[in-house]
Write a protein that holds these residues in place. Structure first.
Motif, PDB file in Angstrom:
ATOM      1  N   TYR A   1      35.477 -44.653  62.233  1.00 16.24           N
ATOM      2  CA  TYR A   1      35.544 -44.612  60.193  1.00 16.24           C
ATOM      3  C   TYR A   1      34.310 -45.519  60.046  1.00 16.24           C
ATOM      4  O   TYR A   1      34.177 -46.923  60.512  1.00 16.24           O
ATOM      5  CB  TYR A   1      37.103 -44.402  60.589  1.00 16.24           C
ATOM      6  N   PRO A   2      33.849 -45.336  59.429  1.00 14.27           N
ATOM      7  CA  PRO A   2      33.519 -43.779  58.562  1.00 14.27           C
ATOM      8  C   PRO A   2      32.972 -42.835  59.848  1.00 14.27           C
ATOM      9  O   PRO A   2      32.145 -43.142  60.633  1.00 14.27           O
ATOM     10  CB  PRO A   2      32.436 -43.600  57.287  1.00 14.27           C
ATOM     11  N   ASN A   3      32.434 -41.818  59.639  1.00 13.24           N
ATOM     12  CA  ASN A   3      32.575 -40.543  60.876  1.00 13.24           C
ATOM     13  C   ASN A   3      30.860 -40.454  60.613  1.00 13.24           C
ATOM     14  O   ASN A   3      30.296 -40.180  59.279  1.00 13.24           O
ATOM     15  CB  ASN A   3      33.378 -39.372  60.161  1.00 13.24           C
ATOM     16  N   ARG A   4      30.595 -40.727  61.449  1.00 15.82           N
ATOM     17  CA  ARG A   4      28.840 -40.198  61.195  1.00 15.82           C
ATOM     18  C   ARG A   4      28.639 -38.987  62.121  1.00 15.82           C
ATOM     19  O   ARG A   4      29.098 -39.158  63.278  1.00 15.82           O
ATOM     20  CB  ARG A   4      28.146 -41.651  62.100  1.00 15.82           C
ATOM     21  N   PRO A   5      27.837 -38.365  61.119  1.00 10.42           N
ATOM     22  CA  PRO A   5      27.159 -37.329  62.015  1.00 10.42           C
ATOM     23  C   PRO A   5      26.097 -37.356  63.040  1.00 10.42           C
ATOM     24  O   PRO A   5      25.835 -37.895  63.420  1.00 10.42           O
ATOM     25  CB  PRO A   5      26.642 -36.792  60.750  1.00 10.42           C
TER      26      PRO A   5
END
Length: 140
Positions: free
Chosen positions: A135-139
Motif C-alpha cells: 500500500y499504496p498499490n502501484r500499477p
C-alpha cells in the motif's frame, strides 16, 4: 486510534472543534482491509473525501432545503469524483454529512476532512509496511 489522536491534537493546535469526520470508519475499512482496491488508494481517499466536502458545502450554500440539497450534493459529489478519477464510496457520505450538519465553512473540507484523510492514508501505509502488504498499490 492513531488518526483520531493526531486529528484531535491538530484540532486543538489550530483551535478547531470539529476534528473528526463521521465517514472515516468506512474509509479506514477500505484502506486497512482492502488496500489493493482502487477505491482505497491515496488519491481516491484524500481527493474523494475533500472534493465531496467542497461540493456538499457549495450545495448547502445554494440550496437551502436539506431534502433537496442532500441528493444534489451526493449526486454532484459522485460526478466530481468520477471526473477527477478518485471514486471513494465513503466520500459520497461526506457530502450528505455536510448537508445534514449544515456545514457552511469551506475550512471543514480541509480540516478535518482532508487532514483526516491524509492521516488515514499515512496510518494505512505504516500498517501495510509493518504487515508486509502493499500500500499504496502501484500499477505494474
Amino acid at each position: 486510534m492513531l488518526v483520531i489522536t493526531l486529528a484531535k491534537v491538530v484540532g486543538e493546535l489550530v483551535g478547531v472543534e470539529e476534528w473528526l469526520m463521521a465517514s472515516l470508519g468506512a474509509s479506514a475499512l477500505l484502506v486497512f482491509v482492502l488496500p489493493g482496491s482502487p477505491m482505497a488508494q491515496p488519491w481516491a481517499v484524500i481527493a474523494g473525501n475533500t472534493i465531496s466536502a467542497v461540493i456538499g458545502i457549495a450545495v448547502i450554500g445554494l440550496v437551502k432545503e436539506p431534502l433537496l440539497a442532500m441528493p444534489i450534493a451526493a449526486s454532484f459529489a459522485i460526478l466530481g469524483m468520477f471526473v477527477m478519477r478518485c471514486l471513494h464510496p465513503p466520500a459520497a457520505a461526506v457530502a450528505l454529512i455536510v448537508v445534514l450538519g449544515h456545514v457552511t465553512h469551506f475550512r471543514y473540507a480541509f480540516f478535518p476532512v482532508m487532514i483526516d484523510s491524509i492521516l488515514l492514508v499515512l496510518a494505512g501505509a505504516i500498517y501495510s509496511n509493518m504487515t508486509g502488504k502493499r500500500y499504496p498499490n502501484r500499477p505494474q
